[in-house]
Design a protein around this motif. Sequence first.
Motif, PDB file in Angstrom:
ATOM      1  N   SER A  38     126.766  76.232  79.723  1.00 49.77           N
ATOM      2  CA  SER A  38     126.414  75.638  81.010  1.00 49.77           C
ATOM      3  C   SER A  38     125.196  76.320  81.611  1.00 49.77           C
ATOM      4  CB  SER A  38     127.610  75.740  81.969  1.00 49.77           C
ATOM      5  OG  SER A  38     127.270  75.248  83.241  1.00 49.77           O
ATOM      6  N   THR A  63     136.601  64.827  92.300  1.00 48.51           N
ATOM      7  CA  THR A  63     136.458  65.868  91.289  1.00 48.51           C
ATOM      8  C   THR A  63     137.839  66.422  90.983  1.00 48.51           C
ATOM      9  OG1 THR A  63     134.264  66.451  92.159  1.00 48.51           O
ATOM     10  CG2 THR A  63     135.306  68.017  90.660  1.00 48.51           C
ATOM     11  N   ARG A  64     138.295  66.229  89.764  1.00 51.00           N
ATOM     12  CA  ARG A  64     139.616  66.686  89.375  1.00 51.00           C
ATOM     13  C   ARG A  64     139.641  68.209  89.185  1.00 51.00           C
ATOM     14  NH1 ARG A  64     142.961  62.510  90.664  1.00 51.00           N
ATOM     15  NH2 ARG A  64     142.257  60.554  89.706  1.00 51.00           N
ATOM     16  N   GLU A  66     137.261  70.468  86.997  1.00 49.54           N
ATOM     17  CA  GLU A  66     136.011  69.773  86.693  1.00 49.54           C
ATOM     18  C   GLU A  66     134.898  70.263  87.621  1.00 49.54           C
ATOM     19  OE1 GLU A  66     136.895  65.652  87.146  1.00 49.54           O
ATOM     20  OE2 GLU A  66     137.906  65.495  85.209  1.00 49.54           O
ATOM     21  N   GLY A  67     133.669  69.879  87.304  1.00 44.86           N
ATOM     22  CA  GLY A  67     132.532  70.240  88.132  1.00 44.86           C
ATOM     23  C   GLY A  67     131.465  70.960  87.326  1.00 44.86           C
ATOM     24  N   LYS A  68     130.236  70.856  87.794  1.00 47.24           N
ATOM     25  CA  LYS A  68     129.109  71.529  87.137  1.00 47.24           C
ATOM     26  C   LYS A  68     129.199  73.025  87.377  1.00 47.24           C
ATOM     27  CE  LYS A  68     125.050  71.521  85.051  1.00 47.24           C
ATOM     28  NZ  LYS A  68     124.809  70.958  83.724  1.00 47.24           N
ATOM     29  N   ARG A  69     129.079  73.831  86.308  1.00 44.17           N
ATOM     30  CA  ARG A  69     129.244  75.270  86.417  1.00 44.17           C
ATOM     31  C   ARG A  69     127.930  76.011  86.244  1.00 44.17           C
ATOM     32  NH1 ARG A  69     133.863  73.168  84.227  1.00 44.17           N
ATOM     33  NH2 ARG A  69     135.853  74.094  84.841  1.00 44.17           N
ATOM     34  N   ARG A 124     131.436  76.533  90.702  1.00 39.67           N
ATOM     35  CA  ARG A 124     131.799  75.206  90.210  1.00 39.67           C
ATOM     36  C   ARG A 124     131.371  74.203  91.274  1.00 39.67           C
ATOM     37  NH1 ARG A 124     136.758  72.183  90.174  1.00 39.67           N
ATOM     38  NH2 ARG A 124     137.888  73.978  90.992  1.00 39.67           N
TER      39      ARG A 124
END
Length: 210
Positions: free
Chosen positions: A10, A94-95, A98-101, A110
């Motif tokens: 990431s 957003t579960r 999850e999410g951009k790290r 996150r």
Amino acid sequence: MIEPDVLGESEQSATSSVARILSELRRENGWTLAEVSKRTGVSISALSKIENGQSQPAYSVLTRLSSGLGLDFADLLEGKAGRPSFARAARAITRKGEGKRLKNDMGIYRLLSTELAAKALTPMVIDIPPRAENSEPARSAHSGEEFVFVLSGDVIFEMEPYTPVVLAEGDTVYFDAASSHGFYSAGPGGARILSICYSGSNEAPDYLTV
């Protein structure tokens, strides 16, 4: 917590995306590094290192880049150079997990609701590590306002010109994000916070430099 191999991928992806966006925008608009520096408040040397993949930009630098270049924060990380507008009746779920790290000296971030373009708010869950012995405290300063809710653990919050304060689980703080500030866990097991940032403006303050 995030597995190291996933996090590493990431970090590399985010760094290369930002580098590509910088390069493309400069080429398309005929901007020099000095012109980008004036727009964003990020130093020329820092911009050069980012564009050449030699440096991973901290969160405060990413916010200045997105604000000064007119890009959505999440789109900057994803490598999208457009200038979208926030859609009417938009929503994002957003579960858990999850999410951009991304990661920097402050902790492991996150980013939430990243599929929404041109958001006024940037919500994040951040895992805050303890401060390493004899290390310099991590600091951030970016335009706008920030709200923090402690999800777990005890967090030491430092902000100029105040003395450090311990925030326990369930405590909150709302502050001027342009003031130098930082967090670190008060315990050995780390802590977790919810941070919601509001940029407030597309103009990057002149005094925000790297």
